[in-house]
Scaffold this motif. Structure first.
Motif, PDB file in Angstrom:
ATOM      1  N   LEU A  23      47.853  54.240  47.830  1.00  9.89           N
ATOM      2  CA  LEU A  23      48.129  54.637  46.447  1.00  9.89           C
ATOM      3  C   LEU A  23      47.645  56.045  46.133  1.00  9.89           C
ATOM      4  O   LEU A  23      47.898  56.567  45.059  1.00  9.89           O
ATOM      5  CB  LEU A  23      47.470  53.649  45.475  1.00  9.89           C
ATOM      6  N   ASN A  24      46.941  56.673  47.077  1.00 13.95           N
ATOM      7  CA  ASN A  24      46.364  57.993  46.824  1.00 13.95           C
ATOM      8  C   ASN A  24      47.136  59.103  47.541  1.00 13.95           C
ATOM      9  O   ASN A  24      46.675  60.227  47.625  1.00 13.95           O
ATOM     10  CB  ASN A  24      44.899  58.004  47.287  1.00 13.95           C
ATOM     11  N   LEU A  25      48.310  58.764  48.053  1.00 15.11           N
ATOM     12  CA  LEU A  25      49.022  59.724  48.900  1.00 15.11           C
ATOM     13  C   LEU A  25      49.783  60.787  48.111  1.00 15.11           C
ATOM     14  O   LEU A  25      49.928  61.913  48.556  1.00 15.11           O
ATOM     15  CB  LEU A  25      50.006  58.973  49.811  1.00 15.11           C
ATOM     16  N   HIS A  26      50.296  60.425  46.948  1.00 19.96           N
ATOM     17  CA  HIS A  26      51.279  61.290  46.288  1.00 19.96           C
ATOM     18  C   HIS A  26      50.721  62.120  45.133  1.00 19.96           C
ATOM     19  O   HIS A  26      51.311  63.121  44.764  1.00 19.96           O
ATOM     20  CB  HIS A  26      52.438  60.429  45.763  1.00 19.96           C
ATOM     21  N   THR A  27      49.631  61.719  44.554  1.00 16.57           N
ATOM     22  CA  THR A  27      49.150  62.439  43.375  1.00 16.57           C
ATOM     23  C   THR A  27      47.644  62.252  43.245  1.00 16.57           C
ATOM     24  O   THR A  27      47.110  61.217  43.667  1.00 16.57           O
ATOM     25  CB  THR A  27      49.865  61.925  42.099  1.00 16.57           C
ATOM     26  N   HIS A  28      46.964  63.243  42.715  1.00 10.76           N
ATOM     27  CA  HIS A  28      45.517  63.124  42.486  1.00 10.76           C
ATOM     28  C   HIS A  28      45.310  62.325  41.202  1.00 10.76           C
ATOM     29  O   HIS A  28      45.681  62.762  40.112  1.00 10.76           O
ATOM     30  CB  HIS A  28      44.890  64.514  42.358  1.00 10.76           C
ATOM     31  N   LEU A  29      44.732  61.136  41.325  1.00 13.30           N
ATOM     32  CA  LEU A  29      44.634  60.208  40.193  1.00 13.30           C
ATOM     33  C   LEU A  29      43.382  60.487  39.364  1.00 13.30           C
ATOM     34  O   LEU A  29      42.279  60.661  39.914  1.00 13.30           O
ATOM     35  CB  LEU A  29      44.604  58.761  40.696  1.00 13.30           C
ATOM     36  N   THR A  30      43.566  60.525  38.038  1.00 16.73           N
ATOM     37  CA  THR A  30      42.425  60.718  37.132  1.00 16.73           C
ATOM     38  C   THR A  30      42.390  59.683  36.010  1.00 16.73           C
ATOM     39  O   THR A  30      41.397  59.583  35.302  1.00 16.73           O
ATOM     40  CB  THR A  30      42.486  62.117  36.480  1.00 16.73           C
ATOM     41  N   LYS A  31      43.486  58.916  35.824  1.00 19.30           N
ATOM     42  CA  LYS A  31      43.550  57.936  34.731  1.00 19.30           C
ATOM     43  C   LYS A  31      44.109  56.614  35.249  1.00 19.30           C
ATOM     44  O   LYS A  31      44.965  56.590  36.133  1.00 19.30           O
ATOM     45  CB  LYS A  31      44.475  58.418  33.608  1.00 19.30           C
ATOM     46  N   LEU A  32      43.637  55.518  34.629  1.00 19.46           N
ATOM     47  CA  LEU A  32      44.204  54.194  34.866  1.00 19.46           C
ATOM     48  C   LEU A  32      44.880  53.749  33.573  1.00 19.46           C
ATOM     49  O   LEU A  32      44.311  53.889  32.486  1.00 19.46           O
ATOM     50  CB  LEU A  32      43.116  53.192  35.254  1.00 19.46           C
ATOM     51  N   ALA A  33      46.100  53.226  33.682  1.00 18.18           N
ATOM     52  CA  ALA A  33      46.842  52.789  32.490  1.00 18.18           C
ATOM     53  C   ALA A  33      47.208  51.318  32.610  1.00 18.18           C
ATOM     54  O   ALA A  33      47.535  50.816  33.691  1.00 18.18           O
ATOM     55  CB  ALA A  33      48.101  53.631  32.306  1.00 18.18           C
ATOM     56  N   PHE A  34      47.174  50.647  31.451  1.00 17.41           N
ATOM     57  CA  PHE A  34      47.600  49.254  31.345  1.00 17.41           C
ATOM     58  C   PHE A  34      48.352  49.124  30.029  1.00 17.41           C
ATOM     59  O   PHE A  34      47.798  49.420  28.965  1.00 17.41           O
ATOM     60  CB  PHE A  34      46.381  48.323  31.381  1.00 17.41           C
ATOM     61  N   GLY A  35      49.630  48.731  30.090  1.00 11.78           N
ATOM     62  CA  GLY A  35      50.442  48.779  28.884  1.00 11.78           C
ATOM     63  C   GLY A  35      50.493  50.204  28.369  1.00 11.78           C
ATOM     64  O   GLY A  35      50.665  51.155  29.143  1.00 11.78           O
ATOM     65  N   THR A  36      50.285  50.391  27.074  1.00 13.62           N
ATOM     66  CA  THR A  36      50.332  51.740  26.502  1.00 13.62           C
ATOM     67  C   THR A  36      48.948  52.396  26.407  1.00 13.62           C
ATOM     68  O   THR A  36      48.822  53.483  25.856  1.00 13.62           O
ATOM     69  CB  THR A  36      50.950  51.691  25.090  1.00 13.62           C
ATOM     70  N   HIS A  37      47.905  51.735  26.927  1.00 17.16           N
ATOM     71  CA  HIS A  37      46.564  52.316  26.914  1.00 17.16           C
ATOM     72  C   HIS A  37      46.252  52.967  28.267  1.00 17.16           C
ATOM     73  O   HIS A  37      46.712  52.495  29.302  1.00 17.16           O
ATOM     74  CB  HIS A  37      45.505  51.250  26.626  1.00 17.16           C
ATOM     75  N   SER A  38      45.435  54.025  28.240  1.00 18.89           N
ATOM     76  CA  SER A  38      44.977  54.631  29.491  1.00 18.89           C
ATOM     77  C   SER A  38      43.516  55.043  29.340  1.00 18.89           C
ATOM     78  O   SER A  38      43.013  55.227  28.221  1.00 18.89           O
ATOM     79  CB  SER A  38      45.839  55.839  29.867  1.00 18.89           C
ATOM     80  N   LYS A  39      42.833  55.212  30.494  1.00 18.55           N
ATOM     81  CA  LYS A  39      41.396  55.512  30.477  1.00 18.55           C
ATOM     82  C   LYS A  39      41.067  56.411  31.675  1.00 18.55           C
ATOM     83  O   LYS A  39      41.513  56.161  32.795  1.00 18.55           O
ATOM     84  CB  LYS A  39      40.606  54.191  30.574  1.00 18.55           C
ATOM     85  N   ASP A  40      40.258  57.448  31.421  1.00 17.35           N
ATOM     86  CA  ASP A  40      39.798  58.294  32.524  1.00 17.35           C
ATOM     87  C   ASP A  40      38.912  57.480  33.463  1.00 17.35           C
ATOM     88  O   ASP A  40      38.119  56.631  33.008  1.00 17.35           O
ATOM     89  CB  ASP A  40      38.974  59.473  31.983  1.00 17.35           C
TER      90      ASP A  40
END
Length: 454
Positions: A23-40
């Motif tokens: 899951l880390n191959l394509h983009t540098h991840l900084t946020k997790l999202a669930f539904g319409t909410h997201s969190k750093d």
């Protein structure tokens, strides 16, 4: 092939998400999202559990993530990892009874929500009264471990419209929910509304690919239209434009030999056949004091018969997790004795195609014709109707020459055919795909929103 991941919640770290390397191959991840909410969050590689995503409890709490032990999909885009989909099933008619939160429809919804692990989605029921617009959350009803529970969760990735009838659909507060979630939050909303028989006919009649499936149909305007169609076809049907369940349908027959007109209809749980010496007498007696402005006149078809009873066919189509149309159920419906329709409440019976056709070759030929028509018309409806369509129930006829005729398309098809013990696998497949399509829509809205909201 999409992959599903077990989601675990951990107390051991803060603001951290452990993910498999893939899951880390394509983009540098900084946020997790669930539904319409997201969190750093800080994203670290998962060293041992290759099929798991581990979320620290503070991130899960901030996202209102319910720990339901359901494997989910993960979509990475523009620095955000989206878990889900979270699927809101919008309906009305909620009760105050915990064991029957939606009355007589509770069992259907329990069965619908029970396919969540197979699909890899978190579905919940909600109505307008469950929405907290200020917080962007919904107190959703979840069917979990064979019981109903309420959890506060974010607005969903996708909404599946299961309003029960046209009356609820017309309520302003329910229209406002749909408009606001679609326009302000860009949430895909599928299977909106109920099809209008005349509207469907008028939109499809100019589609060369499928117009040959349509019986001649007109809004009622005068007796002369009925007279002309009786001369052409021998019998016609008068149907409510917005009718359902076979209610209000009348068959008018002209017998050339005796010169009489007959009307077959159902009133107060009784099938009736009445004889008249003129069409004017028939209309004046049967429809006295009733407006015919919301009725349509449809060509009568000389249908296949079984045991001297007319037969029509119910074919279900669903879009799948790849956004492709599939035939998911097929059954025959045999009219009750003296009945104008094949509905079970009018004495009709559900039959499998195996029970109806004597040979495998006959059955296969009929199913091929019906399936081809259903898939072609599903695509045509998608081209010609507004909104995102994910499932359709078709009522087809086969005439004595083997030609397929479309009688009705239902955007929220009834499920009476699934009471037949040999059709239960179809019941499961239709439920599974009606939620699997939500996975396709959620991924498309995240990865290629221009394709959904064009």
């Amino acid at each position: 092939m999409r992959k599903q991941y077990q989601i675990e919640i951990s107390d051991s770290a803060s603001k951290t998400v452990y993910i498999p390397n893939e899951l880390n191959l394509h983009t540098h991840l900084t946020k997790l999202a669930f539904g319409t909410h997201s969190k750093d969050a800080a994203f670290l590689l998962q060293k041992t559990k290759k099929n798991s995503i581990v979320i620290s409890k503070d991130v899960a709490d901030a996202l209102h993530f319910p720990d339901l032990k359901i494997p989910l999909h993960a979509f990475a885009n523009k620095g955000t990892l989206y878990l889900g989909p979270l699927v809101g099933i919008f309906t009305s008619g909620f009760t105050s009874f915990p064991l029957r939160p939606v009355g007589d429809r509770t069992l259907f919804f329990a069965k619908l929500l029970s396919v969540k692990k197979t699909v890899g989605a978190i579905p919940y029921l909600f109505g307008d009264q469950h929405i907290n617009w200020e917080q962007g959350t919904i107190r959703g009803l979840f069917y979990h471990e064979e019981g109903w529970e309420t959890f506060e969760v974010p607005f969903p990735n996708v909404v599946y419209d299961r309003l029960p009838n046209r009356k609820s659909e017309r309520r302003n507060e329910l229209k406002e929910v749909r408009d606001r979630l679609q326009k302000d939050y860009l949430i895909p909303w599928y299977n909106p509304g109920f099809f209008n028989k005349l509207d469907v006919y008028e939109r499809l009649q100019n589609d060369e690919d499928i117009s040959h499936y349509l019986p001649e149909t007109h809004p009622f305007s005068s007796f002369s239209v009925i007279e002309r169609m009786l001369a052409d076809y021998g019998h016609v049907f008068l149907k409510p434009i917005n009718g359902s369940l076979g209610l209000g349908i009348h068959q008018i027959i002209y017998d050339k030999k005796d010169g009489h007109y007959y009307c077959r209809y159902r009133v107060r749980d009784e099938n009736r056949l009445r004889k008249f010496n003129s069409l004017e007498n028939l209309m004046g007696n049967i429809f006295a004091g009733r407006s015919l402005s919301r009725m349509l006149v449809q060509q009568g078809i000389h249908l296949l018969r079984h045991e001297q009873r007319t037969i029509d066919f119910r074919i279900h189509t669903n879009k799948d997790e790849n956004g492709e149309w599939n035939v998911t159920a097929s059954a025959a419906k045999m009219a009750g004795h003296g009945s104008v329709t094949t509905h079970v409440k009018s004495g009709g019976e559900i039959k499998t195609l195996e029970e109806l056709f004597e040979s495998d070759a006959e059955k296969a030929a009929a199913l091929e014709k019906l399936s081809e028509a259903a898939l072609k018309i599903s695509k045509a409806l998608e081209r010609n109707m507004e909104g995102i369509i994910g499932e359709i129930g078709f009522d087809f006829g086969l005439d004595r020459n083997g030609h397929v005729w479309l009688f009705e398309a239902n955007s929220k098809p009834g499920r009476s055919i699934f009471k037949h013990p040999q059709l239960r696998e179809f019941d499961f497949l239709t439920r599974k795909l009606s939620l699997a399509f939500a996975v396709f829509l959620a991924e498309a809205s995240i990865m290629k929103p221009q394709e959904i909201f064009r």
